[in-house]
Design a protein around this motif. Structure first.
Motif, PDB file in Angstrom:
ATOM      1  N   LEU A 120      93.240  29.674 -56.163  1.00 16.45           N
ATOM      2  CA  LEU A 120      92.952  28.269 -55.851  1.00 16.45           C
ATOM      3  C   LEU A 120      94.225  27.517 -55.463  1.00 16.45           C
ATOM      4  O   LEU A 120      94.240  26.759 -54.492  1.00 16.45           O
ATOM      5  CB  LEU A 120      92.259  27.593 -57.037  1.00 16.45           C
ATOM      6  CG  LEU A 120      90.857  28.110 -57.355  1.00 16.45           C
ATOM      7  CD1 LEU A 120      90.365  27.534 -58.678  1.00 16.45           C
ATOM      8  CD2 LEU A 120      89.899  27.809 -56.227  1.00 16.45           C
ATOM      9  N   HIS A 121      95.300  27.744 -56.203  1.00 17.31           N
ATOM     10  CA  HIS A 121      96.575  27.088 -55.887  1.00 17.31           C
ATOM     11  C   HIS A 121      97.115  27.575 -54.542  1.00 17.31           C
ATOM     12  O   HIS A 121      97.572  26.779 -53.720  1.00 17.31           O
ATOM     13  CB  HIS A 121      97.600  27.352 -56.991  1.00 17.31           C
ATOM     14  CG  HIS A 121      98.936  26.762 -56.712  1.00 17.31           C
ATOM     15  ND1 HIS A 121      99.195  25.416 -56.851  1.00 17.31           N
ATOM     16  CD2 HIS A 121     100.088  27.326 -56.273  1.00 17.31           C
ATOM     17  CE1 HIS A 121     100.455  25.182 -56.519  1.00 17.31           C
ATOM     18  NE2 HIS A 121     101.017  26.319 -56.161  1.00 17.31           N
ATOM     19  N   SER A 122      97.053  28.857 -54.347  1.00 17.30           N
ATOM     20  CA  SER A 122      97.565  29.447 -53.112  1.00 17.30           C
ATOM     21  C   SER A 122      96.754  29.003 -51.899  1.00 17.30           C
ATOM     22  O   SER A 122      97.315  28.687 -50.848  1.00 17.30           O
ATOM     23  CB  SER A 122      97.559  30.970 -53.223  1.00 17.30           C
ATOM     24  OG  SER A 122      98.143  31.544 -52.092  1.00 17.30           O
ATOM     25  N   GLU A 123      95.448  28.971 -52.050  1.00 19.59           N
ATOM     26  CA  GLU A 123      94.571  28.550 -50.954  1.00 19.59           C
ATOM     27  C   GLU A 123      94.847  27.086 -50.579  1.00 19.59           C
ATOM     28  O   GLU A 123      94.941  26.744 -49.397  1.00 19.59           O
ATOM     29  CB  GLU A 123      93.112  28.737 -51.354  1.00 19.59           C
ATOM     30  CG  GLU A 123      92.132  28.425 -50.243  1.00 19.59           C
ATOM     31  CD  GLU A 123      90.696  28.668 -50.676  1.00 19.59           C
ATOM     32  OE1 GLU A 123      89.999  29.385 -49.946  1.00 19.59           O
ATOM     33  OE2 GLU A 123      90.288  28.138 -51.730  1.00 19.59           O
ATOM     34  N   ALA A 124      95.025  26.236 -51.581  1.00 19.22           N
ATOM     35  CA  ALA A 124      95.273  24.815 -51.328  1.00 19.22           C
ATOM     36  C   ALA A 124      96.626  24.577 -50.670  1.00 19.22           C
ATOM     37  O   ALA A 124      96.819  23.582 -49.976  1.00 19.22           O
ATOM     38  CB  ALA A 124      95.190  24.032 -52.642  1.00 19.22           C
ATOM     39  N   ASN A 125      97.566  25.489 -50.881  1.00 18.23           N
ATOM     40  CA  ASN A 125      98.926  25.315 -50.376  1.00 18.23           C
ATOM     41  C   ASN A 125      99.338  26.360 -49.339  1.00 18.23           C
ATOM     42  O   ASN A 125     100.521  26.426 -48.978  1.00 18.23           O
ATOM     43  CB  ASN A 125      99.909  25.323 -51.550  1.00 18.23           C
ATOM     44  CG  ASN A 125      99.655  24.161 -52.490  1.00 18.23           C
ATOM     45  OD1 ASN A 125      99.989  23.041 -52.187  1.00 18.23           O
ATOM     46  ND2 ASN A 125      99.027  24.439 -53.631  1.00 18.23           N
ATOM     47  N   SER A 126      98.385  27.188 -48.916  1.00 22.79           N
ATOM     48  CA  SER A 126      98.640  28.220 -47.891  1.00 22.79           C
ATOM     49  C   SER A 126      99.862  29.080 -48.223  1.00 22.79           C
ATOM     50  O   SER A 126     100.806  29.180 -47.438  1.00 22.79           O
ATOM     51  CB  SER A 126      98.809  27.584 -46.513  1.00 22.79           C
ATOM     52  OG  SER A 126      97.674  26.839 -46.168  1.00 22.79           O
TER      53      SER A 126
END
Length: 173
Positions: A120-126
């Motif tokens: 979720l963190h990675s997806e939100a911050n690419s």
């Protein structure tokens, strides 16, 4: 400091890892532990900084330069400190990263839950692709420990863990 240096050297000689809660928290006082290590030439290949939340991009460059590594625990970081390590900067600097649970009272109960938060963190911050995230808990984690010769990937002669799921034929990652 000399005991710490000796412990690092022992792990280095074994090809292992010395885990150290490094810059846990976002406050400047948390970063002071990193600065102490840096001033005493203790950033070494065996050093694995758990959390590393209080590090600046230049600190991450220094970790990469010395071959030091980071274990990312985003759930407990967010829960305890309202943010997490700058894994985008760590990745850009070339710091080896793996994903791990902190402990049950303030972290994920298992690695799959930690992986969900990391996603979720990675997806939100690419930051990481889904394939890279799986690598953080398999191949990259084995490499961080110096165990890549025996596990971390599906290869002849290595120990393997498999998760087989029934479902779609879409990208497994």
């Amino acid at each position: 400091i000399e005991d710490f240096r000796r412990a690092l050297r022992e792990q280095e000689d074994l090809g292992g890892a010395y885990f150290y809660h490094l810059a846990e928290g976002g406050a400047q006082t948390a970063r002071k532990h990193f600065l102490l290590l840096q001033q005493n030439n203790l950033l070494q290949r065996a050093l694995v900084g758990i959390h590393s939340l209080g590090l600046k991009p230049s600190d991450l460059d220094a970790l990469a330069e010395h071959g030091s590594k980071v274990v990312w625990s985003p759930y407990s970081n967010m829960l305890l400190y309202g943010g997490t390590a700058d894994v985008a900067a760590a990745k850009a600097a070339g710091v080896p990263i793996s994903l791990g649970c902190d402990w049950a009272p303030s972290g994920s109960r298992n690695l799959l839950n930690e992986l969900k938060v990391a996603f979720l963190h990675s997806e939100a911050n690419s930051i990481f692709s889904t394939r890279e995230l799986v690598g953080l808990v398999t191949r990259d984690a084995a490499g961080l420990l110096g165990w890549e010769a025996v596990l971390g990937s599906l290869e002849a002669g290595k120990r393997a863990d498999l998760l087989v799921c029934e479902g779609s034929s879409a990208d497994p990652y």
